[in-house]
Design an enzyme around this catalytic site. Structure first.
Site: not given
Length: 334
Positions: A47, A74, A118, A142, A146, A192, A225, A287, A290
């Protein structure tokens, strides 16, 4: 695969909580099929939050007179939805884990790192072609982790007297698989992301694809996208590493995308045409959060790296579907 083809010696660290060690077996098989001789890949199961574990990996390499000279990082969790439900897990794994790694790197004077960042750090208020100077406004735990790791890396760079070599690669939408069909993704639970969901609908695991909104201000009304083939993404890491080694120490952030937009309907139609399969879908309401269009401005990456994306959206659909057909249960059926 890309690094080994380029002659790098690798130590792979993974906890295998959401991956299979068989992936490395297949990496070797792919290279053997190409008649590329490689040394044994050193694999360490552990880990990233465990400082003693990370330290031992670096220590063993040093004692073997083969010190670690660079890291591609990563290791992290990546579900926006899961991060909202369990932010403490994401801060622990992603941020605390990164700090553990960086402390050990600093101790062993390993100051070159390519970080898996990201496009989510740009938030959801941006529409169109995004440049690296766009303000960072992540909208999820999340995304926050990052952005925080990028800030930590910048602090390490500054406190060292600008002697670290750091490249943050801000991914847009990686899809596809290795063209051999031997390496690909098999998300745990309900995917996801759009592409693995498309594949599961095509395989009949789900009844239909849900498209969120067909009234966006785009050519066909569905969201646009920037999709990039995972092998082009892999090549960008190799190019970023080469760039860091061959230039003065610096801290750099790069958008990794194609610079081309594909709508949901265009992706669905391409997948159906290329793979000659049915792909039923239903339209649902938009959503929250978005945006109609999200495309990378990749000119900075193109100018800095010896790299440019070469794979088409057709390649992505073909290779991704081949992986799914050959591996209906991911690595489980191997």
């Amino acid at each position: 695969v890309s690094l080994l083809e380029d002659g790098y010696k690798l130590i792979v660290i993974d906890s295998n909580i959401n991956s299979s060690p068989l992936a490395l077996v297949r990496v070797k098989e792919i290279l053997q099929n190409k008649n590329i001789a490689i040394e044994e890949i050193i694999f360490k199961n552990g880990d990233i939050r465990d400082v003693n574990f990370i330290n031992n990996v670096f220590k063993e390499a040093s004692l073997a007179n083969n010190p670690i000279t660079a890291v591609i990082h990563f290791a992290g969790l990546k579900s926006v939805f899961e991060s909202v439900k369990n932010p403490s897990l994401y801060w622990d794994v992603n941020v605390v884990g990164s700090l553990s790694l960086l402390k050990v790197m600093e101790y062993y004077d390993c100051t070159t790192i390519v970080f898996s960042s990201s496009a989510t750090i740009y938030g959801d208020d941006w529409s169109g072609s995004i440049v690296e100077s766009t303000g960072l406004e992540p909208k999820s735990p999340y995304g926050n982790t990052k952005a925080a790791i990028e800030k930590i890396l910048e602090d390490f760079f500054k406190i060292s007297g600008n002697n670290w070599r750091v490249a943050n690669l801000r991914y847009f939408n990686p899809i596809g698989a290795h063209p051999s069909g031997m390496l690909g993704e098999n998300p745990l639970g309900i995917p996801n992301n759009l592409f693995p969901y498309i594949c599961r609908v095509a395989k009949g695991e789900y009844k239909n694809l849900v498209i969120y909104g067909n009234d966006w201000p785009t050519e066909d009304g569905t969201g646009v996208r920037d999709y990039i083939h995972v092998m082009d993404l892999a090549a960008s890491h190799r190019a970023a590493l080469d760039y860091l080694f061959n230039n003065e120490p610096q801290f750099i952030s790069l958008n990794i995308g194609t610079g081309r937009g594909t709508s949901v309907i265009q992706l669905v139609d391409t997948f159906k045409r290329i793979n000659n399969c049915d792909l039923p879908y239903v339209i649902s309401k938009r959503r929250k959060g978005d945006v109609p269009t999200l495309i990378a401005n990749n000119q900075y990456a193109l100018s800095k790296l010896d790299w440019s994306p070469s794979k088409s959206i057709e390649d992505m659909c073909k290779d991704g579907w081949r992986w799914n057909l050959l591996n209906p249960k991911g690595f489980e059926n191997r």
